[in-house]
Design an enzyme around this catalytic site. Structure first.
Site, PDB file in Angstrom:
ATOM      1  N   TYR A 101       8.212  -4.800   6.052  1.00  0.00           N
ATOM      2  CA  TYR A 101       9.384  -5.164   6.847  1.00  0.00           C
ATOM      3  C   TYR A 101      10.607  -4.390   6.408  1.00  0.00           C
ATOM      4  O   TYR A 101      10.627  -3.762   5.347  1.00  0.00           O
ATOM      5  CB  TYR A 101       9.649  -6.677   6.750  1.00  0.00           C
ATOM      6  CG  TYR A 101      10.281  -7.139   5.450  1.00  0.00           C
ATOM      7  CD1 TYR A 101       9.547  -7.166   4.269  1.00  0.00           C
ATOM      8  CD2 TYR A 101      11.615  -7.540   5.403  1.00  0.00           C
ATOM      9  CE1 TYR A 101      10.125  -7.597   3.087  1.00  0.00           C
ATOM     10  CE2 TYR A 101      12.202  -7.972   4.211  1.00  0.00           C
ATOM     11  CZ  TYR A 101      11.454  -8.002   3.055  1.00  0.00           C
ATOM     12  OH  TYR A 101      12.030  -8.406   1.881  1.00  0.00           O
ATOM     13  N   ARG A 113     -10.555 -13.597  10.634  1.00  0.00           N
ATOM     14  CA  ARG A 113     -10.200 -13.497   9.224  1.00  0.00           C
ATOM     15  C   ARG A 113     -11.336 -12.961   8.353  1.00  0.00           C
ATOM     16  O   ARG A 113     -12.331 -13.634   8.113  1.00  0.00           O
ATOM     17  CB  ARG A 113      -9.767 -14.859   8.690  1.00  0.00           C
ATOM     18  CG  ARG A 113      -9.244 -14.763   7.251  1.00  0.00           C
ATOM     19  CD  ARG A 113      -8.898 -16.108   6.657  1.00  0.00           C
ATOM     20  NE  ARG A 113      -8.406 -15.957   5.286  1.00  0.00           N
ATOM     21  CZ  ARG A 113      -9.200 -15.749   4.237  1.00  0.00           C
ATOM     22  NH1 ARG A 113     -10.508 -15.672   4.382  1.00  0.00           N
ATOM     23  NH2 ARG A 113      -8.675 -15.619   3.025  1.00  0.00           N
ATOM     24  N   HIS A 154     -11.380 -10.048   4.876  1.00  0.00           N
ATOM     25  CA  HIS A 154     -10.428  -9.269   4.083  1.00  0.00           C
ATOM     26  C   HIS A 154     -10.316  -7.829   4.579  1.00  0.00           C
ATOM     27  O   HIS A 154      -9.234  -7.265   4.662  1.00  0.00           O
ATOM     28  CB  HIS A 154     -10.810  -9.298   2.595  1.00  0.00           C
ATOM     29  CG  HIS A 154     -10.511 -10.615   1.945  1.00  0.00           C
ATOM     30  ND1 HIS A 154     -11.223 -11.753   2.235  1.00  0.00           N
ATOM     31  CD2 HIS A 154      -9.556 -10.985   1.061  1.00  0.00           C
ATOM     32  CE1 HIS A 154     -10.729 -12.772   1.546  1.00  0.00           C
ATOM     33  NE2 HIS A 154      -9.715 -12.331   0.827  1.00  0.00           N
ATOM     34  N   LYS A 167       8.073  -2.438   0.535  1.00  0.00           N
ATOM     35  CA  LYS A 167       8.764  -3.616   1.075  1.00  0.00           C
ATOM     36  C   LYS A 167       7.756  -4.487   1.823  1.00  0.00           C
ATOM     37  O   LYS A 167       7.734  -4.556   3.052  1.00  0.00           O
ATOM     38  CB  LYS A 167       9.946  -3.196   1.955  1.00  0.00           C
ATOM     39  CG  LYS A 167      10.989  -4.300   2.065  1.00  0.00           C
ATOM     40  CD  LYS A 167      12.337  -3.748   2.464  1.00  0.00           C
ATOM     41  CE  LYS A 167      13.347  -4.833   2.765  1.00  0.00           C
ATOM     42  NZ  LYS A 167      13.572  -5.811   1.710  1.00  0.00           N
TER      43      LYS A 167
HETATM   44  N1  PDD Z   1      15.993  -7.594   0.726  1.00  0.00           N
HETATM   45  N2  PDD Z   1      15.344  -5.599  -3.835  1.00  0.00           N
HETATM   46  C1  PDD Z   1      14.584  -6.472  -3.156  1.00  0.00           C
HETATM   47  C2  PDD Z   1      13.449  -7.119  -3.852  1.00  0.00           C
HETATM   48  C3  PDD Z   1      14.881  -6.752  -1.806  1.00  0.00           C
HETATM   49  O1  PDD Z   1      14.108  -7.624  -1.124  1.00  0.00           O
HETATM   50  C4  PDD Z   1      15.994  -6.112  -1.188  1.00  0.00           C
HETATM   51  C5  PDD Z   1      16.355  -6.365   0.241  1.00  0.00           C
HETATM   52  C6  PDD Z   1      16.758  -5.215  -1.947  1.00  0.00           C
HETATM   53  C7  PDD Z   1      17.943  -4.482  -1.366  1.00  0.00           C
HETATM   54  O2  PDD Z   1      17.535  -3.477  -0.455  1.00  0.00           O
HETATM   55  P1  PDD Z   1      18.487  -2.966   0.720  1.00  0.00           P
HETATM   56  O3  PDD Z   1      19.778  -2.556   0.088  1.00  0.00           O
HETATM   57  O4  PDD Z   1      17.747  -1.826   1.298  1.00  0.00           O
HETATM   58  O5  PDD Z   1      18.671  -4.133   1.654  1.00  0.00           O
HETATM   59  C8  PDD Z   1      16.393  -4.969  -3.258  1.00  0.00           C
HETATM   60  C9  PDD Z   1      16.202  -7.929   2.121  1.00  0.00           C
HETATM   61  C10 PDD Z   1      17.648  -7.900   2.483  1.00  0.00           C
HETATM   62  C11 PDD Z   1      15.523  -9.252   2.423  1.00  0.00           C
HETATM   63  O6  PDD Z   1      14.428  -9.425   1.931  1.00  0.00           O
HETATM   64  O7  PDD Z   1      16.068 -10.060   3.168  1.00  0.00           O
END
Ligand code: PDD
Length: 279
Positions: free
Chosen positions: A33, A100, A102, A143
């Site tokens: 995401y 479902r 894996h 992410k």
């Molecule tokens: N989170 N570190 C983590 C673990 C994060 O989940 C996020 C962002 C950041 C900061 O990244 P950026 O500056 O690119 O937003 C650092 C988002 C905002 C969230 O999970 O809602």
């Protein structure tokens, strides 16, 4: 206009949007995401967020639903439909829906979900934080939507009466549960390196560029918890929060317990950048 959702091409009000219970995001957290802030009707650093999305996809061998330039166009068109000038834009890609098992069947269609939600509050003026042991997996540069450790850390912060939790490992501060961490001591700004144990925050990167432009002394590398505890200032960065001072860590004041000048300038510079690029 209501807050809108997009699911594989279908745009609806958020509470009418649906995905299958067989979606691998729901079953396995098999997805990635991005969260992007908007201001004055314009995205803040959308290109950098989408570039990171592509890196996350590569790390998980996950197919994006369309090439990046098309994804950018679709994101912009969808956001324009909401007509919300101050918003949080959320974009999620999962490997798709299938019975479902894996292992994912070949040729699955990825699920693309986007939402636009209004921002109703300005960023907080100050936060308090606690530290918690880092119990996350080793792919924190990705992410991933697998956010249970972050959820539990935030619950721990709430129980402790704090605003945020910061992950610590081997005596080193890594990052907040959903933001990057900076400390300032004797005029030097410290922040951990993107060595895989943290997310390479888009806001972190911008703030580092601005500090460099100002000729600030910056140390990107291991950040001992002891340094954070004895710092003059600390702050966190994220797309949602922008730049927010941390005025207490584990119940003890950071510096004099008030937002400091280096943090204040970083926040102003970042908001100047936002206004410049979204005008
Ligand atoms: N989170 N570190 C983590 C673990 C994060 O989940 C996020 C962002 C950041 C900061 O990244 P950026 O500056 O690119 O937003 C650092 C988002 C905002 C969230 O999970 O809602």
């Amino acid at each position: 206009m209501p807050e809108l959702a997009y699911v594989n091409g279908l745009v609806t009000p958020v509470d009418e949007a649906r995905v299958s219970i067989e979606d691998r995001g729901f079953q396995f957290s098999d997805g990635i995401y991005e969260v992007v802030r908007t201001h004055n009707g314009g995205f803040i650093d959308l290109e950098r967020h989408l570039a990171r999305l592509e890196r996350s996809a590569t790390m998980l061998d996950l197919a994006l639903p369309m090439p990046l330039p098309e994804l950018e166009r679709v994101s912009r068109e969808f956001y324009a439909q909401s007509a919300l000038p101050e918003a949080i834009f959320y974009l999620q890609v999962t490997r798709g829906a299938a019975p479902r098992r894996h292992t994912a069947p070949p040729g699955l269609t990825p699920t693309l979900v986007m939402t636009v939600r209004a921002i109703t509050q300005p960023p907080p003026e100050r936060y308090t934080a606690i530290t918690v042991p880092n119990n996350r997996w080793k792919l924190c540069a990705c992410k991933s939507i697998g956010l249970l450790p972050a959820v539990l850390a935030k619950h721990a912060a709430l129980r402790a009466g704090a605003d945020e939790a910061v992950f610590v490992e081997d005596g080193l501060v890594l990052e907040g549960a959903s933001d990057n961490f900076f400390a300032v001591k004797d005029g030097v700004v410290y922040t951990p390196d993107t060595d895989g144990r943290i997310l390479a925050g888009v806001t972190r990167e911008r703030v580092l560029e601005q500090l460099a432009e100002r000729g600030a002394r910056v140390e990107v590398g291991p950040l001992p918890l002891e340094l954070a505890r004895s710092a003059d200032e600390a702050f966190i960065t994220s797309s949602v929060l922008t730049v927010v001072p941390i005025v207490a860590l584990d119940g003890r004041p950071v510096g004099d317990g008030r937002p400091g000048p280096v943090t204040g300038r970083a926040r102003e510079d970042y908001w100047d950048f936002i206004r410049r690029t979204t005008a």
